[in-house]
Write a protein that holds these residues in place. Structure first.
Motif, PDB file in Angstrom:
ATOM      1  N   THR A  69     114.993  12.665  20.345  1.00 42.24           N
ATOM      2  CA  THR A  69     116.126  13.196  19.601  1.00 42.24           C
ATOM      3  C   THR A  69     115.568  13.883  18.374  1.00 42.24           C
ATOM      4  O   THR A  69     114.463  13.578  17.924  1.00 42.24           O
ATOM      5  N   GLY A  70     116.301  14.833  17.848  1.00 45.71           N
ATOM      6  CA  GLY A  70     115.805  15.537  16.684  1.00 45.71           C
ATOM      7  C   GLY A  70     116.784  16.594  16.220  1.00 45.71           C
ATOM      8  O   GLY A  70     117.943  16.611  16.620  1.00 45.71           O
ATOM      9  N   ASN A  71     116.279  17.485  15.400  1.00 43.24           N
ATOM     10  CA  ASN A  71     117.051  18.601  14.881  1.00 43.24           C
ATOM     11  C   ASN A  71     116.316  19.878  15.282  1.00 43.24           C
ATOM     12  O   ASN A  71     115.104  19.987  15.067  1.00 43.24           O
ATOM     13  N   ALA A  72     117.048  20.832  15.856  1.00 43.28           N
ATOM     14  CA  ALA A  72     116.422  22.055  16.366  1.00 43.28           C
ATOM     15  C   ALA A  72     115.650  22.796  15.290  1.00 43.28           C
ATOM     16  O   ALA A  72     114.524  23.234  15.519  1.00 43.28           O
ATOM     17  N   ALA A  73     116.231  22.968  14.109  1.00 45.88           N
ATOM     18  CA  ALA A  73     115.549  23.695  13.034  1.00 45.88           C
ATOM     19  C   ALA A  73     114.299  22.945  12.575  1.00 45.88           C
ATOM     20  O   ALA A  73     113.238  23.548  12.385  1.00 45.88           O
ATOM     21  N   ASP A  74     114.402  21.646  12.427  1.00 43.79           N
ATOM     22  CA  ASP A  74     113.258  20.849  11.983  1.00 43.79           C
ATOM     23  C   ASP A  74     112.151  20.811  13.039  1.00 43.79           C
ATOM     24  O   ASP A  74     110.977  21.029  12.731  1.00 43.79           O
ATOM     25  N   ASP A  75     112.524  20.528  14.284  1.00 44.43           N
ATOM     26  CA  ASP A  75     111.525  20.400  15.340  1.00 44.43           C
ATOM     27  C   ASP A  75     110.835  21.720  15.653  1.00 44.43           C
ATOM     28  O   ASP A  75     109.691  21.736  16.094  1.00 44.43           O
ATOM     29  N   ASN A  84     117.049  31.155  13.424  1.00 41.64           N
ATOM     30  CA  ASN A  84     117.925  31.616  12.352  1.00 41.64           C
ATOM     31  C   ASN A  84     117.434  33.001  11.946  1.00 41.64           C
ATOM     32  O   ASN A  84     116.318  33.125  11.428  1.00 41.64           O
ATOM     33  N   LEU A 143     111.313  24.845  20.626  1.00 44.25           N
ATOM     34  CA  LEU A 143     111.530  23.399  20.726  1.00 44.25           C
ATOM     35  C   LEU A 143     110.886  22.770  21.952  1.00 44.25           C
ATOM     36  O   LEU A 143     110.524  21.603  21.946  1.00 44.25           O
ATOM     37  N   TRP A 203     115.252  27.909  19.027  1.00 43.27           N
ATOM     38  CA  TRP A 203     116.380  27.951  18.094  1.00 43.27           C
ATOM     39  C   TRP A 203     115.952  28.862  16.961  1.00 43.27           C
ATOM     40  O   TRP A 203     114.930  28.608  16.325  1.00 43.27           O
TER      41      TRP A 203
END
Length: 115
Positions: free
Chosen positions: A7-13, A44, A21, A42
């Motif tokens: 599990t994680g965060n797309a921006a962080d990972d 931005n 990712l 992912w």
């Protein structure tokens, strides 16, 4: 994390891998995220961000999906402007492309296989 659960965060990972990712470029120590079957990115993109040159001979299938913003994809087969969440384009091997962020945008890209 175990080998088959993450599990994680797309921006962080994706921070250390230009938004990517999942894919072959991740060390096997990343468990289930390290695979040659698919790449997931992912991204931005601030308004005005663009891919200045076209891809050349990519041999993967690609899906680009707008999460938020206003985004344009141009390909050797056509062009699409994404204005609402869920707008997407998909193309097969050998189709070259470029893109432009017409406003701040969040885009999910899936490619297979990972190369």
């Amino acid at each position: 994390m175990t080998e088959s659960w993450h599990t994680g965060n797309a921006a962080d990972d994706g921070a250390g891998t230009r938004g990517r990712l999942v894919g072959h470029f991740l060390d096997p120590s990343h468990g289930v995220r390290s695979t040659g079957d698919v790449e997931i990115k992912w991204a931005n993109h601030p308004e005005g961000d663009e891919r200045p040159e076209w891809t050349d001979g990519d041999q993967r299938t690609t899906l680009v999906l707008l999460i938020s913003g206003h985004f344009r994809v141009e390909s050797s087969e056509g062009a699409a402007t994404f204005t609402q969440a869920g707008d997407y384009a998909m193309w097969g091997p050998g189709v070259d492309h470029t893109w432009h962020a017409l406003a701040d945008s969040v885009v999910l890209t899936v490619r297979w296989p990972s190369a």
